[in-house]
Design an enzyme around this catalytic site. Structure first.
Site, PDB file in Angstrom:
ATOM      1  CB  ALA A   1      -9.785  -7.588  -1.495  1.00  0.00           C
TER       2      ALA A   1
ATOM      3  N   GLY B   1      -9.091  -9.277  -6.429  1.00  0.00           N
ATOM      4  CA  GLY B   1     -10.358  -8.571  -6.601  1.00  0.00           C
ATOM      5  C   GLY B   1     -10.305  -7.545  -7.727  1.00  0.00           C
TER       6      GLY B   1
ATOM      7  CD  GLU C   1     -12.872 -12.330  -7.822  1.00  0.00           C
ATOM      8  OE1 GLU C   1     -13.757 -13.131  -8.172  1.00  0.00           O
ATOM      9  OE2 GLU C   1     -12.570 -12.117  -6.631  1.00  0.00           O
TER      10      GLU C   1
ATOM     11  CD  GLU D   1      -7.835 -13.678  -5.308  1.00  0.00           C
ATOM     12  OE1 GLU D   1      -7.028 -14.061  -6.187  1.00  0.00           O
ATOM     13  OE2 GLU D   1      -8.718 -12.823  -5.524  1.00  0.00           O
TER      14      GLU D   1
HETATM   15  C1  HXC Z   1      -3.692  -3.170   0.565  1.00  0.00           C
HETATM   16  C2  HXC Z   1      -1.873  -2.892  -0.818  1.00  0.00           C
HETATM   17  C3  HXC Z   1      -2.339  -3.949  -1.655  1.00  0.00           C
HETATM   18  C4  HXC Z   1      -3.561  -4.601  -1.299  1.00  0.00           C
HETATM   19  C5  HXC Z   1      -0.494  -3.195  -2.460  1.00  0.00           C
HETATM   20  N1  HXC Z   1      -0.744  -2.455  -1.371  1.00  0.00           N
HETATM   21  N2  HXC Z   1      -1.448  -4.103  -2.661  1.00  0.00           N
HETATM   22  N3  HXC Z   1      -2.556  -2.517   0.277  1.00  0.00           N
HETATM   23  N4  HXC Z   1      -4.198  -4.173  -0.187  1.00  0.00           N
HETATM   24  N5  HXC Z   1      -4.085  -5.591  -2.029  1.00  0.00           N
HETATM   25  C6  HXC Z   1       0.059  -1.359  -0.831  1.00  0.00           C
HETATM   26  C7  HXC Z   1       1.347  -1.859  -0.214  1.00  0.00           C
HETATM   27  O1  HXC Z   1       1.122  -2.272   1.111  1.00  0.00           O
HETATM   28  C8  HXC Z   1       2.207  -0.621  -0.285  1.00  0.00           C
HETATM   29  O2  HXC Z   1       1.840   0.256   0.766  1.00  0.00           O
HETATM   30  C9  HXC Z   1       1.783   0.036  -1.582  1.00  0.00           C
HETATM   31  O3  HXC Z   1       0.494  -0.504  -1.876  1.00  0.00           O
HETATM   32  C10 HXC Z   1       2.704  -0.273  -2.737  1.00  0.00           C
HETATM   33  O4  HXC Z   1       2.863  -1.684  -2.824  1.00  0.00           O
HETATM   34  P1  HXC Z   1       4.281  -2.393  -3.002  1.00  0.00           P
HETATM   35  O5  HXC Z   1       4.105  -3.822  -2.656  1.00  0.00           O
HETATM   36  O6  HXC Z   1       5.332  -1.628  -2.288  1.00  0.00           O
HETATM   37  O7  HXC Z   1       4.516  -2.217  -4.576  1.00  0.00           O
HETATM   38  P2  HXC Z   1       5.332  -3.165  -5.556  1.00  0.00           P
HETATM   39  O8  HXC Z   1       6.631  -3.596  -4.911  1.00  0.00           O
HETATM   40  O9  HXC Z   1       5.369  -2.451  -6.848  1.00  0.00           O
HETATM   41  O10 HXC Z   1       4.472  -4.502  -5.709  1.00  0.00           O
HETATM   42  C11 HXC Z   1       3.216  -4.453  -6.324  1.00  0.00           C
HETATM   43  C12 HXC Z   1       2.421  -5.769  -6.060  1.00  0.00           C
HETATM   44  C13 HXC Z   1       2.334  -6.033  -4.562  1.00  0.00           C
HETATM   45  C14 HXC Z   1       3.127  -6.938  -6.778  1.00  0.00           C
HETATM   46  C15 HXC Z   1       1.048  -5.569  -6.698  1.00  0.00           C
HETATM   47  O11 HXC Z   1       1.925  -4.839  -3.905  1.00  0.00           O
HETATM   48  C16 HXC Z   1       1.386  -7.135  -4.205  1.00  0.00           C
HETATM   49  O12 HXC Z   1       1.701  -8.304  -4.406  1.00  0.00           O
HETATM   50  N6  HXC Z   1       0.224  -6.772  -3.636  1.00  0.00           N
HETATM   51  C17 HXC Z   1      -0.758  -7.712  -3.167  1.00  0.00           C
HETATM   52  C18 HXC Z   1      -1.486  -8.350  -4.319  1.00  0.00           C
HETATM   53  C19 HXC Z   1      -2.517  -9.367  -3.846  1.00  0.00           C
HETATM   54  O13 HXC Z   1      -2.199 -10.333  -3.165  1.00  0.00           O
HETATM   55  N7  HXC Z   1      -3.789  -9.150  -4.210  1.00  0.00           N
HETATM   56  C20 HXC Z   1      -4.857 -10.062  -3.902  1.00  0.00           C
HETATM   57  C21 HXC Z   1      -5.496  -9.605  -2.663  1.00  0.00           C
HETATM   58  S1  HXC Z   1      -6.691 -10.812  -2.154  1.00  0.00           S
HETATM   59  P3  HXC Z   1       2.934   0.923   1.751  1.00  0.00           P
HETATM   60  O14 HXC Z   1       2.090   1.646   2.748  1.00  0.00           O
HETATM   61  O15 HXC Z   1       3.738  -0.202   2.296  1.00  0.00           O
HETATM   62  O16 HXC Z   1       3.712   1.822   0.827  1.00  0.00           O
HETATM   63  C22 HXC Z   1      -8.064 -10.425  -2.995  1.00  0.00           C
HETATM   64  C23 HXC Z   1      -9.254 -11.252  -2.584  1.00  0.00           C
HETATM   65  C24 HXC Z   1     -10.448 -10.812  -3.309  1.00  0.00           C
HETATM   66  O17 HXC Z   1      -8.120  -9.577  -3.805  1.00  0.00           O
HETATM   67  C25 HXC Z   1     -11.628 -11.420  -2.673  1.00  0.00           C
HETATM   68  C26 HXC Z   1     -12.839 -10.983  -3.405  1.00  0.00           C
HETATM   69  C27 HXC Z   1     -14.003 -10.909  -2.532  1.00  0.00           C
END
Ligand code: HXC
Length: 222
Positions: free
Chosen positions: A68, A111, A114, A134
């Site tokens: 998400a 997400g 999912e 999450e």
């Molecule tokens: C918004 C995101 C994002 C996300 C990455 N980006 N994931 N933006 N939402 N979920 C953006 C970063 O801010 C960054 O933008 C760019 O994408 C590249 O990401 P990096 O982190 O620089 O890349 P990298 O070092 O290769 O790392 C990749 C990664 C990391 C390991 C996937 O980005 C990460 O851990 N992301 C979050 C993953 C996460 O927690 N997902 C779960 C979300 S909660 P900029 O502008 O800085 O370049 C969820 C709840 C669902 O999904 C609920 C369901 C209803």
């Protein structure tokens, strides 16, 4: 805007497969509200379009979706999200009646994982990364992922993923029954998923729909 869509729509060479490619590369295809609105609109359209036999959802050959959109989530309160039923847009993917094949390369996190699990078949690269991080944000996978995953790979592995952020490689996902197919060395996941969807397109439309409905009936009530 139409010139910079969150989801790119195309057809396979036969014209029978609708290919939906998530298109927010700078945010690793994070699933924003806007992206979901577009995805749902295309899926609903496809369900009503007799020329579409099957559907591929992919993020392309680099990343499926990193979850998400965390920036949007951060701006939300639980009460606001709950009262506007924010999760209903996620459930609509699972209610599509035509068969959906997910093509997953790179990260399918939160997400993103999912969404991939809402597909009926899932093709991935051996190095794809499935995870439910999450817990690190103090929340849980909120779109049915906990139940779906337990059905697919069992309670123990699911607990490890949900409570402890254990990641699965694409190879493990295939071995454990989350993925239905793996790409071959050097093969594009989009091509591989499209090939599976083309195979589906050779079957009877009603039988595909009924088969999907019947298999899903053993899992849970929607
Ligand atoms: C918004 C995101 C994002 C996300 C990455 N980006 N994931 N933006 N939402 N979920 C953006 C970063 O801010 C960054 O933008 C760019 O994408 C590249 O990401 P990096 O982190 O620089 O890349 P990298 O070092 O290769 O790392 C990749 C990664 C990391 C390991 C996937 O980005 C990460 O851990 N992301 C979050 C993953 C996460 O927690 N997902 C779960 C979300 S909660 P900029 O502008 O800085 O370049 C969820 C709840 C669902 O999904 C609920 C369901 C209803």
């Amino acid at each position: 805007t139409a010139s910079d869509p969150f989801v790119v729509k195309s057809r396979s060479p036969s014209g029978r497969v609708l290919i939906l490619t998530l298109n927010r590369p700078k945010a690793l295809n994070a699933l924003s509200d806007g992206l979901f609105r577009q995805l749902n609109a295309y899926l609903a359209e496809a369900d009503d379009d007799d020329t579409v036999a099957s559907i591929v959802i992919t993020g392309g050959d680099k990343v499926f979706a990193a979850g998400a959109d965390i920036k949007e989530l951060g701006a939300n309160t639980f009460a606001a999200a709950y009262s506007r039923d924010a999760l209903s847009s996620w459930q609509r993917v699972a209610a599509i009646r035509k068969p959906i094949v997910a093509g997953v390369a790179g990260y399918a996190l939160g997400g993103g994982c999912e969404l991939a699990m809402m597909a009926d078949l899932l093709v991935c690269t051996p190095t794809a990364v499935f995870g439910l991080p999450e817990i690190n944000l103090g929340v849980i996978p909120g779109a049915g992922g906990t139940q779906r995953l337990a059905h697919l790979i069992g309670k123990t592995r699911t607990m490890d993923m949900v409570l402890n952020d254990r990641k699965l490689s694409g190879k493990e996902a295939y071995d454990f029954g989350l993925a239905s197919g793996l790409t071959k060395e050097g093969e594009s996941v989009v091509a591989a998923a499209t090939k599976v969807a083309e195979q589906l397109a050779t079957k009877g439309a009603l039988a595909l729909q009924a088969g999907k409905e019947a298999v899903n009936a053993c899992e849970w009530k929607r």
